[in-house]
Design a protein around this motif. Structure first.
Motif, PDB file in Angstrom:
ATOM      1  N   ARG A   1      12.649 -11.340   6.687  1.00 52.59           N
ATOM      2  CA  ARG A   1      11.732 -10.896   6.031  1.00 52.59           C
ATOM      3  C   ARG A   1      11.627  -9.241   5.954  1.00 52.59           C
ATOM      4  O   ARG A   1      11.661  -8.685   7.207  1.00 52.59           O
ATOM      5  CB  ARG A   1      10.485 -11.576   6.062  1.00 52.59           C
ATOM      6  CG  ARG A   1       9.365 -11.418   5.068  1.00 52.59           C
ATOM      7  CD  ARG A   1       8.242 -12.302   5.186  1.00 52.59           C
ATOM      8  NE  ARG A   1       7.037 -11.632   5.517  1.00 52.59           N
ATOM      9  CZ  ARG A   1       5.921 -11.793   6.317  1.00 52.59           C
ATOM     10  NH1 ARG A   1       6.118 -12.559   7.020  1.00 52.59           N
ATOM     11  NH2 ARG A   1       5.020 -11.042   6.367  1.00 52.59           N
ATOM     12  N   VAL A   2      11.255  -8.618   5.068  1.00 52.22           N
ATOM     13  CA  VAL A   2      10.990  -7.263   5.250  1.00 52.22           C
ATOM     14  C   VAL A   2       9.795  -7.069   4.107  1.00 52.22           C
ATOM     15  O   VAL A   2       9.628  -7.408   3.264  1.00 52.22           O
ATOM     16  CB  VAL A   2      12.310  -6.168   4.817  1.00 52.22           C
ATOM     17  CG1 VAL A   2      11.882  -4.694   4.526  1.00 52.22           C
ATOM     18  CG2 VAL A   2      13.182  -6.375   5.477  1.00 52.22           C
ATOM     19  N   TYR A   3       8.804  -6.252   4.887  1.00 52.06           N
ATOM     20  CA  TYR A   3       7.401  -5.622   3.919  1.00 52.06           C
ATOM     21  C   TYR A   3       7.366  -4.174   4.187  1.00 52.06           C
ATOM     22  O   TYR A   3       7.758  -3.792   5.257  1.00 52.06           O
ATOM     23  CB  TYR A   3       6.355  -6.505   3.789  1.00 52.06           C
ATOM     24  CG  TYR A   3       5.571  -6.680   5.151  1.00 52.06           C
ATOM     25  CD1 TYR A   3       4.686  -5.791   5.476  1.00 52.06           C
ATOM     26  CD2 TYR A   3       6.216  -7.609   6.161  1.00 52.06           C
ATOM     27  CE1 TYR A   3       3.896  -5.474   6.703  1.00 52.06           C
ATOM     28  CE2 TYR A   3       5.316  -7.833   7.308  1.00 52.06           C
ATOM     29  CZ  TYR A   3       4.201  -6.825   7.443  1.00 52.06           C
ATOM     30  OH  TYR A   3       3.592  -6.737   8.794  1.00 52.06           O
ATOM     31  N   PHE A   4       6.641  -3.677   2.995  1.00 56.13           N
ATOM     32  CA  PHE A   4       6.429  -2.241   3.036  1.00 56.13           C
ATOM     33  C   PHE A   4       4.880  -2.126   3.016  1.00 56.13           C
ATOM     34  O   PHE A   4       4.235  -2.996   2.381  1.00 56.13           O
ATOM     35  CB  PHE A   4       6.935  -1.314   1.932  1.00 56.13           C
ATOM     36  CG  PHE A   4       8.597  -1.558   1.925  1.00 56.13           C
ATOM     37  CD1 PHE A   4       9.277  -0.620   2.383  1.00 56.13           C
ATOM     38  CD2 PHE A   4       9.148  -2.808   1.274  1.00 56.13           C
ATOM     39  CE1 PHE A   4      10.473  -0.467   2.513  1.00 56.13           C
ATOM     40  CE2 PHE A   4      10.600  -2.707   1.080  1.00 56.13           C
ATOM     41  CZ  PHE A   4      11.394  -1.818   1.687  1.00 56.13           C
ATOM     42  N   MET A   5       4.245  -1.230   3.688  1.00 54.90           N
ATOM     43  CA  MET A   5       2.815  -0.665   3.260  1.00 54.90           C
ATOM     44  C   MET A   5       3.209   0.700   2.951  1.00 54.90           C
ATOM     45  O   MET A   5       3.389   1.535   3.606  1.00 54.90           O
ATOM     46  CB  MET A   5       2.096  -0.858   4.463  1.00 54.90           C
ATOM     47  CG  MET A   5       0.633  -0.431   4.438  1.00 54.90           C
ATOM     48  SD  MET A   5      -0.235  -1.642   3.352  1.00 54.90           S
ATOM     49  CE  MET A   5       0.034  -3.358   4.245  1.00 54.90           C
ATOM     50  N   CYS A   6       2.622   1.072   1.614  1.00 53.81           N
ATOM     51  CA  CYS A   6       2.833   2.195   1.137  1.00 53.81           C
ATOM     52  C   CYS A   6       1.851   3.055   0.900  1.00 53.81           C
ATOM     53  O   CYS A   6       0.625   2.525   0.397  1.00 53.81           O
ATOM     54  CB  CYS A   6       3.731   2.243  -0.128  1.00 53.81           C
ATOM     55  SG  CYS A   6       5.369   1.858   0.435  1.00 53.81           S
ATOM     56  N   ALA A   7       1.554   4.393   1.203  1.00 58.29           N
ATOM     57  CA  ALA A   7       0.638   5.129   0.724  1.00 58.29           C
ATOM     58  C   ALA A   7      -0.878   4.830   1.119  1.00 58.29           C
ATOM     59  O   ALA A   7      -1.867   5.059   0.549  1.00 58.29           O
ATOM     60  CB  ALA A   7       0.642   5.476  -0.891  1.00 58.29           C
ATOM     61  N   SER A   8      -1.071   4.604   2.258  1.00 58.97           N
ATOM     62  CA  SER A   8      -2.447   3.904   2.984  1.00 58.97           C
ATOM     63  C   SER A   8      -3.194   5.351   3.085  1.00 58.97           C
ATOM     64  O   SER A   8      -2.668   6.360   3.410  1.00 58.97           O
ATOM     65  CB  SER A   8      -2.218   3.454   4.287  1.00 58.97           C
ATOM     66  OG  SER A   8      -1.639   2.118   4.314  1.00 58.97           O
ATOM     67  N   ASP A   9      -4.516   5.209   2.497  1.00 59.14           N
ATOM     68  CA  ASP A   9      -5.334   6.264   2.744  1.00 59.14           C
ATOM     69  C   ASP A   9      -5.934   6.272   4.192  1.00 59.14           C
ATOM     70  O   ASP A   9      -5.808   5.246   5.133  1.00 59.14           O
ATOM     71  CB  ASP A   9      -6.978   5.927   1.882  1.00 59.14           C
ATOM     72  CG  ASP A   9      -6.377   5.980   0.316  1.00 59.14           C
ATOM     73  OD1 ASP A   9      -5.443   6.958   0.322  1.00 59.14           O
ATOM     74  OD2 ASP A   9      -7.274   5.449  -0.436  1.00 59.14           O
ATOM     75  N   LYS A  10      -6.178   7.435   4.844  1.00 58.41           N
ATOM     76  CA  LYS A  10      -6.728   7.888   5.962  1.00 58.41           C
ATOM     77  C   LYS A  10      -7.913   6.865   6.427  1.00 58.41           C
ATOM     78  O   LYS A  10      -8.853   6.738   5.548  1.00 58.41           O
ATOM     79  CB  LYS A  10      -7.043   9.232   6.071  1.00 58.41           C
ATOM     80  CG  LYS A  10      -7.543   9.693   7.508  1.00 58.41           C
ATOM     81  CD  LYS A  10      -7.691  11.105   7.509  1.00 58.41           C
ATOM     82  CE  LYS A  10      -8.448  11.538   8.820  1.00 58.41           C
ATOM     83  NZ  LYS A  10      -8.667  13.287   8.955  1.00 58.41           N
ATOM     84  N   GLY A  11      -7.743   6.222   7.534  1.00 56.15           N
ATOM     85  CA  GLY A  11      -8.839   5.411   7.956  1.00 56.15           C
ATOM     86  C   GLY A  11      -8.872   3.847   7.622  1.00 56.15           C
ATOM     87  O   GLY A  11      -9.383   3.169   8.043  1.00 56.15           O
ATOM     88  N   VAL A  12      -7.795   3.595   6.702  1.00 57.08           N
ATOM     89  CA  VAL A  12      -7.832   2.191   6.278  1.00 57.08           C
ATOM     90  C   VAL A  12      -7.139   1.407   7.814  1.00 57.08           C
ATOM     91  O   VAL A  12      -6.165   1.733   8.266  1.00 57.08           O
ATOM     92  CB  VAL A  12      -6.715   2.020   5.160  1.00 57.08           C
ATOM     93  CG1 VAL A  12      -6.180   0.487   4.952  1.00 57.08           C
ATOM     94  CG2 VAL A  12      -7.221   2.723   3.973  1.00 57.08           C
ATOM     95  N   LYS A  13      -8.076   0.367   7.871  1.00 53.27           N
ATOM     96  CA  LYS A  13      -7.534  -0.579   9.093  1.00 53.27           C
ATOM     97  C   LYS A  13      -6.969  -1.714   8.530  1.00 53.27           C
ATOM     98  O   LYS A  13      -7.566  -2.505   7.530  1.00 53.27           O
ATOM     99  CB  LYS A  13      -8.787  -1.040   9.789  1.00 53.27           C
ATOM    100  CG  LYS A  13      -9.462   0.334  10.540  1.00 53.27           C
ATOM    101  CD  LYS A  13     -10.759  -0.205  11.403  1.00 53.27           C
ATOM    102  CE  LYS A  13     -11.216   0.825  12.148  1.00 53.27           C
ATOM    103  NZ  LYS A  13     -10.738   1.171  13.604  1.00 53.27           N
TER     104      LYS A  13
END
Length: 135
Positions: free
Chosen positions: A37-49
């Motif tokens: 499995r592969v997943y992406f987390m894209c364009a997170s804003d600063k401070g997102v936990k």
């Protein structure tokens, strides 16, 4: 491998020019012999936990593509560390490890390579259950 359940990887920088940088990881077998499995987390804003969980069996290789993330990791024996992982670095998590991570920069992104398919029963989402080790 680390006894703690994690290892920081510096990906080899193969080419850098005025437009981009090329990082390569040729041999994944020591980390994830078979990617399911592969997943992406894209364009997170600063401070997102994110995170706030551990896995019973799943191995993951998290590679930061852009920006940076702070990872707070704790294994089942109470060993706890904080790491700043930036573009071109990876974090291999291979034992039950509680993780919480925060994007440090705007537009931070990462890709995660997983040793198995999604299984909701593999997640430990309760911190106290994780600490007790009853999984």
């Amino acid at each position: 491998m680390s006894e703690n359940g994690w290892k920081i990887l510096k990906l080899p920088l193969v080419d850098v020019n005025s437009v981009n940088s090329l990082f390569v990881l040729d041999d994944l077998k020591p980390y994830i012999p078979s990617i399911k499995r592969v997943y992406f987390m894209c364009a997170s804003d600063k401070g997102v936990k994110r995170g706030y969980h551990a896995h019973k069996k799943l191995n993951q290789l998290i590679i930061v593509i852009t920006g940076s993330y702070e990872f707070v990791l704790e294994n089942q024996f109470g060993v706890k560390n904080t790491f700043l992982i930036t573009a071109g670095e990876g974090l291999f998590i291979f034992k039950p490890v509680w993780r919480v991570f925060t994007s440090i920069d705007n537009n931070s992104s990462f890709i995660t390579l997983c040793s198995d398919h999604y299984d909701k029963d593999d997640y430990i989402r309760d911190y106290e259950e994780f600490k007790q080790g009853n999984y």
